[in-house]
Motif scaffolding. Structure first.
Motif, PDB file in Angstrom:
ATOM      1  N   ALA A 221     -10.884   0.791   7.696  1.00 16.69           N
ATOM      2  CA  ALA A 221     -10.786   0.132   9.026  1.00 16.69           C
ATOM      3  C   ALA A 221     -11.095   0.703  10.005  1.00 16.69           C
ATOM      4  O   ALA A 221     -11.907   0.126  10.908  1.00 16.69           O
ATOM      5  CB  ALA A 221      -9.415  -0.513   8.752  1.00 16.69           C
ATOM      6  N   LEU A 222     -10.538   1.984  10.309  1.00 15.04           N
ATOM      7  CA  LEU A 222     -10.922   2.614  11.507  1.00 15.04           C
ATOM      8  C   LEU A 222     -12.425   2.950  11.739  1.00 15.04           C
ATOM      9  O   LEU A 222     -12.993   2.815  12.505  1.00 15.04           O
ATOM     10  CB  LEU A 222     -10.205   4.001  11.575  1.00 15.04           C
ATOM     11  CG  LEU A 222     -10.283   4.811  12.854  1.00 15.04           C
ATOM     12  CD1 LEU A 222      -9.768   4.023  13.944  1.00 15.04           C
ATOM     13  CD2 LEU A 222      -9.236   6.044  12.621  1.00 15.04           C
TER      14      LEU A 222
ATOM     15  N   ASP B 210      -6.254  -8.255  -4.210  1.00 15.71           N
ATOM     16  CA  ASP B 210      -6.235  -7.071  -5.659  1.00 15.71           C
ATOM     17  C   ASP B 210      -5.657  -5.600  -4.528  1.00 15.71           C
ATOM     18  O   ASP B 210      -6.288  -5.545  -3.475  1.00 15.71           O
ATOM     19  CB  ASP B 210      -7.365  -6.787  -6.072  1.00 15.71           C
ATOM     20  CG  ASP B 210      -7.261  -5.526  -7.027  1.00 15.71           C
ATOM     21  OD1 ASP B 210      -7.003  -5.801  -8.033  1.00 15.71           O
ATOM     22  OD2 ASP B 210      -7.916  -4.563  -6.733  1.00 15.71           O
ATOM     23  N   LEU B 211      -4.763  -4.992  -5.208  1.00 13.87           N
ATOM     24  CA  LEU B 211      -4.232  -3.689  -4.429  1.00 13.87           C
ATOM     25  C   LEU B 211      -5.416  -2.788  -4.216  1.00 13.87           C
ATOM     26  O   LEU B 211      -5.378  -2.253  -3.098  1.00 13.87           O
ATOM     27  CB  LEU B 211      -3.213  -3.367  -5.099  1.00 13.87           C
ATOM     28  CG  LEU B 211      -1.903  -2.462  -4.206  1.00 13.87           C
ATOM     29  CD1 LEU B 211      -1.447  -3.458  -3.097  1.00 13.87           C
ATOM     30  CD2 LEU B 211      -1.069  -2.027  -5.163  1.00 13.87           C
TER      31      LEU B 211
ATOM     32  N   LEU C 102       0.952  -1.168  -0.083  1.00 11.97           N
ATOM     33  CA  LEU C 102      -0.005   0.125   0.039  1.00 11.97           C
ATOM     34  C   LEU C 102       0.880   1.208  -0.073  1.00 11.97           C
ATOM     35  O   LEU C 102       0.575   2.253  -0.619  1.00 11.97           O
ATOM     36  CB  LEU C 102      -0.934   0.182   1.120  1.00 11.97           C
ATOM     37  CG  LEU C 102      -1.891  -1.055   1.055  1.00 11.97           C
ATOM     38  CD1 LEU C 102      -2.833  -1.092   2.387  1.00 11.97           C
ATOM     39  CD2 LEU C 102      -3.040  -0.807   0.010  1.00 11.97           C
ATOM     40  N   ALA C 103       1.840   1.266   0.480  1.00 14.69           N
ATOM     41  CA  ALA C 103       2.942   2.442   0.783  1.00 14.69           C
ATOM     42  C   ALA C 103       3.250   2.727  -0.403  1.00 14.69           C
ATOM     43  O   ALA C 103       3.571   3.795  -1.068  1.00 14.69           O
ATOM     44  CB  ALA C 103       3.831   2.167   1.774  1.00 14.69           C
ATOM     45  N   GLY C 104       3.670   1.656  -1.309  1.00 16.32           N
ATOM     46  CA  GLY C 104       4.381   1.886  -2.618  1.00 16.32           C
ATOM     47  C   GLY C 104       3.521   1.958  -3.726  1.00 16.32           C
ATOM     48  O   GLY C 104       3.909   2.084  -4.831  1.00 16.32           O
TER      49      GLY C 104
ATOM     50  N   SER D 285      -6.385  -1.220  -0.677  1.00 10.35           N
ATOM     51  CA  SER D 285      -6.628  -0.041  -0.030  1.00 10.35           C
ATOM     52  C   SER D 285      -7.756   0.417   0.391  1.00 10.35           C
ATOM     53  O   SER D 285      -7.927   1.145   1.626  1.00 10.35           O
ATOM     54  CB  SER D 285      -6.308   0.896  -1.381  1.00 10.35           C
ATOM     55  OG  SER D 285      -6.275   2.021  -1.022  1.00 10.35           O
ATOM     56  N   LYS D 286      -8.818   0.017  -0.069  1.00 12.91           N
ATOM     57  CA  LYS D 286     -10.332   0.268   0.421  1.00 12.91           C
ATOM     58  C   LYS D 286     -10.471  -0.291   1.588  1.00 12.91           C
ATOM     59  O   LYS D 286     -10.901   0.313   2.601  1.00 12.91           O
ATOM     60  CB  LYS D 286     -11.361  -0.443  -0.500  1.00 12.91           C
ATOM     61  CG  LYS D 286     -11.510   0.314  -1.971  1.00 12.91           C
ATOM     62  CD  LYS D 286     -12.547  -0.163  -2.948  1.00 12.91           C
ATOM     63  CE  LYS D 286     -12.553   0.292  -4.272  1.00 12.91           C
ATOM     64  NZ  LYS D 286     -13.193  -0.459  -5.433  1.00 12.91           N
ATOM     65  N   ALA D 287     -10.246  -1.594   2.080  1.00 19.85           N
ATOM     66  CA  ALA D 287     -10.232  -2.261   3.102  1.00 19.85           C
ATOM     67  C   ALA D 287      -9.444  -1.357   4.224  1.00 19.85           C
ATOM     68  O   ALA D 287      -9.997  -1.294   5.527  1.00 19.85           O
ATOM     69  CB  ALA D 287      -9.632  -3.722   3.241  1.00 19.85           C
TER      70      ALA D 287
END
Length: 165
Positions: free
Chosen positions: A157-158, A146-147, A74-76, A151-153
């Motif tokens: 999350a919070l 899938d990236l 996710l960071a990259g 990303s959506k999850a």
């Protein structure tokens, strides 16, 4: 880029995030700390960064290998393909076991020998895990995510923890 694990510290599910999420007892013996190995792993990582060998480095702690791989992808904003896990330990322990003296790094393939020499001269075992690339995070024989879905999850999350929708 190649993805490698620096270090080979002990891992355990005792008291781990995985154990908590699975409703398992959070008691037991956490992974043992080999302080000398931890110091060597940290030193190799710092030296590799200073020498411009690494593209990225991420501690392998809360959540274990699987969470570290997700956070790094996710960071990259790029996926990864991870080789099959070793048969020596159960997949859930290999993926979610937590323990010290482990850093996941990525580096250009042409610098792998340079890192291996640095690691071996410091008594730090490097283990090849896979390659960076694509739009999914795949651990051979375990899962492929899938990236965009990751990303959506991650971004929701919070809100889901507080039932904010």
């Amino acid at each position: 880029d190649e993805i490698l694990l620096l270090g080979a510290g002990d891992v355990s599910l005792a008291g781990s995030v995985y154990a908590q999420k699975q409703g398992l007892p959070v008691s037991g013996h956490p992974a043992l700390l080999d302080i000398e190995l931890e110091c060597r792993v940290q030193a190799v990582c710092r030296q590799a960064i200073e020498q411009g060998i690494l593209s990225s480095a991420h501690d392998c702690s809360d959540g274990g290998l699987a969470v570290t791989l997700v956070e790094s992808a996710l960071a990259g904003n790029i996926g990864a393909s991870i080789d099959p896990l070793p048969d020596a330990i159960p997949a859930n322990v290999a993926l979610f076991g937590e323990g010290p003296a482990r850093i996941i790094v990525s580096l250009p393939a042409h610098k792998a020998d340079e890192l291996a020499a640095l690691a071996e001269s410091n008594g730090v075992p490097p283990t090849r895990l896979g390659r960076v690339g694509g739009r999914s995070l795949t651990v051979d024989g375990q899962f492929s995510l899938d990236l965009d879905d990751l990303s959506k999850a991650h971004s929701s999350a919070l809100a889901s923890l507080f039932d904010l929708g």
